[in-house]
Each structure stands twice: as C-alpha cells, then as structure tokens.
Write an enzyme that holds these catalytic residues in place. Structure first.
Site, short mmCIF file in Angstrom:
data_model
loop_
_atom_site.label_atom_id
_atom_site.label_comp_id
_atom_site.label_asym_id
_atom_site.label_seq_id
_atom_site.Cartn_x
_atom_site.Cartn_y
_atom_site.Cartn_z
CD GLU A 66 -3.14 -1.06 -2.32
OE1 GLU A 66 -3.95 -0.95 -1.40
OE2 GLU A 66 -2.06 -0.76 -2.14
CD GLU A 75 -0.34 2.47 -4.77
OE1 GLU A 75 -0.32 2.53 -3.56
OE2 GLU A 75 -1.41 2.24 -5.66
C1 FCB Z 1 -2.56 2.46 -1.25
C2 FCB Z 1 -3.50 2.82 -2.24
C3 FCB Z 1 -3.18 4.20 -2.67
C4 FCB Z 1 -2.77 5.17 -1.65
C5 FCB Z 1 -1.55 4.32 -0.91
C6 FCB Z 1 -0.91 5.28 0.29
O1 FCB Z 1 -3.07 1.54 -0.53
O2 FCB Z 1 -3.65 1.98 -3.32
O3 FCB Z 1 -4.40 4.69 -3.27
O4 FCB Z 1 -3.58 5.48 -0.88
O5 FCB Z 1 -2.05 3.16 -0.27
#
Ligand code: FCB
Length: 485
Positions: free
Chosen positions: A180, A386
């Site tokens: 990110e 994620e």
């Molecule tokens: C993302 C991050 C991760 C976590 C999630 C909820 O943006 O990459 O580390 O904090 O959100």
C-alpha cells in the site's frame, strides 16, 4: 455508475457451495510492526512507527508496538495455530530496521536469523510463506536523512531488498515489494495520520514517486537474487472509486481520485508512464521535476502477480469551491488532505452495514475491482493480499469468541472473489487480514481484525469462531455459508 447500483446481480442460490481452484492459496496476513514487538532486541533500531507511536497524541491512548502481540518470541505458537487451522499460506512482512538497523550497509545476522527461523517453521508446518519487504516501517535514520521524499531512499530500499532476498530467496517463493504505497505516501507525508506524520502535499507526491522508483529498483534486485521460480508482486490498496451521482462533476471527482489513488501506481509500474491528468491536477503544487529521465522505465518491470488489498469502496462527489464538505474518507480525520489535487472532492460513506472501523461493507466493489483490473491487465494473475474486518469481539463466559459478523463479511467477499473467478478473472489466492488481533496503526489495539483473538494483557491466543469457519473453507476449497456446515 452510481453508488447505489451494483453491477453483478447475485443470481445463484445463496446455499449453493462454490468451489475454488485446487491450487488457490488460502492464507492470513500480518505486518512486522503490528505483531512482532521486541522493539529493542537483536540490534533493531527505531522505525518511523516507533517514533510516531511514542509521540504523544499520534496513536490512540498512546499505544505502541513495543510489545505488540510478541510474535517475535511466540512465532512457534503462531505457526502452530496456522497449521492447526490448515491454512496453506501466510503473508508477513520483514522489519527493515531489524535486518538493517541504519538503513545502510550489511545486514544484521540476528535479524535475518529471526526470519529464517520463522520461514523454516512455516515450511515445516506446510504453510507457504509470502514475504512483504516494506509494510511501512522505514528505519528512522533514513527518515532523518529525508525519508521517501528523497530519491536516495529508493536506492537504500533496493539494497535492503537484495540482502533479504540473498538470505531467504531459497525458501520463500512469493515476494511483495511494497504494501500500500498510497498509505506510505499520502497518509505518512500528506494527511499525517500515519508515520512519519508530515503534512506536506509536495513531499507526499515526491514520496509517491520514490516509492515507485524503489519498487522498480527492488524488482531488479529480486530478479537478480531469486531463483528462477521466484514470484514478484506489489500489494496495492486500489480504490474502487464510485461517483455519488452520474453528473459530469462527480465523474470528474472520481477521475481525480482514481488518478492519485490508483493510476499513480499502476501507470508507471504496469504501463511505463504517469497519467497525464495527474500532472494537470497537481500542476499548482509541483512540476514533477523529481521524475528523472529513465525513471519510469526503471519502475516499469514485469511482475508475476498484482496483489490487491480491499476493504471498502470509495464514494466521491464534487464540491464547489469554498463549500463545506465532509472530510473523513475513512482513512482517519486530519485537517490535511491525503489527496493532492483533489481539494474539491468530498468523500461519502456508502449506506448499509459498517465494520468497527466505520467502513461500509460492500463486496460488490471487490468484484468490480477484480473485473476492472483484470480487464486492464489480462495477462497478470491477481491475488487478494488483504481483506477482512474489525468488529468488537469479546471472549464469552465459555472462553470462546463468537464473531458471526466477521464470518459473514469474509463469506460475502470470498463469494465476490469466486464470482470474479467464474467470470474469467485469474485470482490465485486470498489472504485474510489478519491472523491475529494486532496494533492497528493510529487506532492502536482498539480495533480487532484477527481471525485469532489476542488478550492484550496476557497475550493469550484464542481462535474466533470465524477462524474455524474460514479454516474449513480453506481445507476443502468449498465456500459454504457460515453456520451451514
Ligand atoms: C491496511 C494495512 C494493514 C491493516 C489493514 C486494516 O491498510 O495494510 O496493515 O492495517 O489496512
């Protein structure tokens, strides 16, 4: 399309099982600073997150990652949990200041040894490691030298990546350069809600470019160091941007956010050029002369996977100059915007259910994101690196944690992934955020994303009911509704 429309109506009966491809990766994800603790052990020096979390007022109730969930010492137990749950993959990040404390020079053996032990434990348990090189913990010394707004940081990053690849390239197959970078650049240097907490839109744009450059240099370093079957990826939190209405103004607001949220990464990394409209939108801030001849060619390197992190859609509208607008885009409130060149864009939370982060639950946006990304880059396999949700979990009197909302969230999003696969998208895996309740950045320990509950006083681990359900899905490759099996 307007925010209230969905693109793919659900036609199949809710009860039918969905089968995933046999080699689909089922995993969970974590990040070093959020779980490791042991902040001063083995020669590790502070990262920008140590400094930030120790600065009063930056993190909820002054929480820090000093101890976190003590994964540094408890990793054998955590690997055992994964293996008992039958989860075949695990995405973790390496702490740069644990491996290369000053951000320069040779690696510290103790730091590399920790990750070697972790990886060996994973492999012995049949869990495939997926390694992220940068999940936001820049060595403080490099921030003191200027941080990501400075070009040299990109070079330092590739050197560090080479050290890690030399040490672990023989046993880790899937490598991710950055996690990110939008958050690193725009929350770290723009709105200041993340470390290092600077609030300068020009520094944020410079950081974005040097993160891109660091990515490109690191892809080269990885290709040189990894065996031929090593896979290289980047994890982007692409924003699924939806205009509030189909008006020309709202469509233009969506275009701006797509430029500075998504195409700022996708353009140079996958197409070899920054989008022209981004230059136009930000011309009042910078002439982008920090992009040198040849940089975009360096950034534009073939990748083996594009990894996407998705939580919630981004709904935007245009606001006339001087008008009041809601400031909260779901990334923490700050008087400084994390969106350079988008002063006249307002952010809206979609209606419907929300998680404990206040983020609306909308799996249709994950489906749309996968379809749209695959249409643009058809040859590049995707991974969901994620996805997950925070809820206010509690240990019940019987010692278990019953979290049906999280299971429903995961189910709905896996269903969206399955629909995308059925519609031809090449998705190779899904990593649930997160294995464990952990340090949720500026929210500290107040938000729980874990499949496994952690008592933050005793550090005791307890798999939640959603973990048991997810484990059954992962073991069988069959998505069934929670409570139906
Ligand atoms: C993302 C991050 C991760 C976590 C999630 C909820 O943006 O990459 O580390 O904090 O959100």
């Amino acid at each position: 399309m307007t925010a209230s429309e969905t693109t793919a109506p659900e036609t199949r009966p809710r009860t039918a099982a969905r089968t995933f491809p046999p080699d689909f990766l089922w995993g969970t994800a974590t990040a070093a600073y959020q779980i490791e603790g042991a902040a001063r052990e083995g020669g590790r020096t502070p990262s920008i997150w140590d400094t930030f979390s120790h600065t009063p007022g930056k993190v909820f109730e002054g929480h820090t990652g000093d101890v976190a969930v003590d994964h540094y010492h408890r990793y054998p137990e955590d690997v055992r949990l994964m293996s008992e749950l039958g989860l075949g993959a695990y995405r973790f990040s390496v702490s740069w200041p644990r491996v290369q404390p000053t951000g320069r020079g040779p690696a510290v053996q103790k730091g590399l040894d920790f990750y070697r032990r972790l990886v060996d434990e994973l492999l012995a348990a049949g869990v495939a490691p997926a390694l992220t090189l940068y999940h936001w913990d820049l060595p403080q010394e490099l921030e003191d030298a200027g941080g990501w707004p400075e070009r040299a940081t990109a070079e330092r990053f590739a050197e560090y990546a080479g050290l890690v690849a030399d040490a672990l390239g023989d046993r880790v197959k899937l490598w991710t350069t950055l996690n990110e970078p939008w958050c690193s650049a725009f929350l770290g240097y723009g709105s200041g809600v993340h470390a290092p907490g600077r609030t300068d839109p020009v520094a944020a744009l410079r950081a974005a470019h040097h993160l891109n450059l660091g990515h490109g240099l690191t892809v080269q370093a990885l290709r040189a160091a990894l065996p031929g079957d090593g896979l290289v990826a980047v994890s982007l939190n692409l924003h699924e941007v939806r205009p509030l209405t189909p008006s020309a103004e709202d469509l233009d607001a969506a275009r701006r956010i797509d430029a500075v949220g998504n195409r700022i990464w996708l353009g140079p990394m996958l197409e070899g050029a920054y989008p022209q409209d981004l230059f136009v939108d930000t011309a009042h801030l910078t002439d982008w002369s920090f992009v040198h001849d040849g940089d975009t060619a360096t950034i534009h390197r073939p990748l083996d996977r594009l990894a996407l992190n998705y939580y919630t859609p981004t709904v935007v509208s245009h606001v006339p100059k001087g008008a009041q607008k809601p400031q909260d885009d779901g990334h923490g409130s700050s008087e400084h915007s994390p969106w350079p060149g988008a002063d006249q864009v307002a952010f809206h939370r979609a209606p419907g259910d929300r998680t404990a982060m206040g983020w609306p639950v909308d799996p249709s946006a994950l489906y749309d994101l996968l379809i749209r990304t695959a249409a643009r880059y058809p040859a590049l396999p995707l991974v969901v690196s994620e996805n997950g949700a925070a809820y206010e979990d509690e240990i019940g009197p019987d010692g278990t944690v019953h979290d049906p909302e999280r299971a429903a969230y995961i189910h709905a999003h896996l269903d969206a992934v399955h629909r995308a696969i059925a519609d031809g998208v090449d998705v190779r895996g899904y990593f649930l955020w997160s294995l464990l309740d952990n340090f949720e950045w500026a929210y500290g320990y107040a938000k729980r994303f874990g499949a496994v509950h952690v008592d933050h006083d005793t550090l005791q681990r307890t798999p939640k009911s959603s973990a048991l359900w997810y484990a059954a899905v992962a073991r069988t490759g069959e998505l069934h509704a929670p409570g139906s099996a």
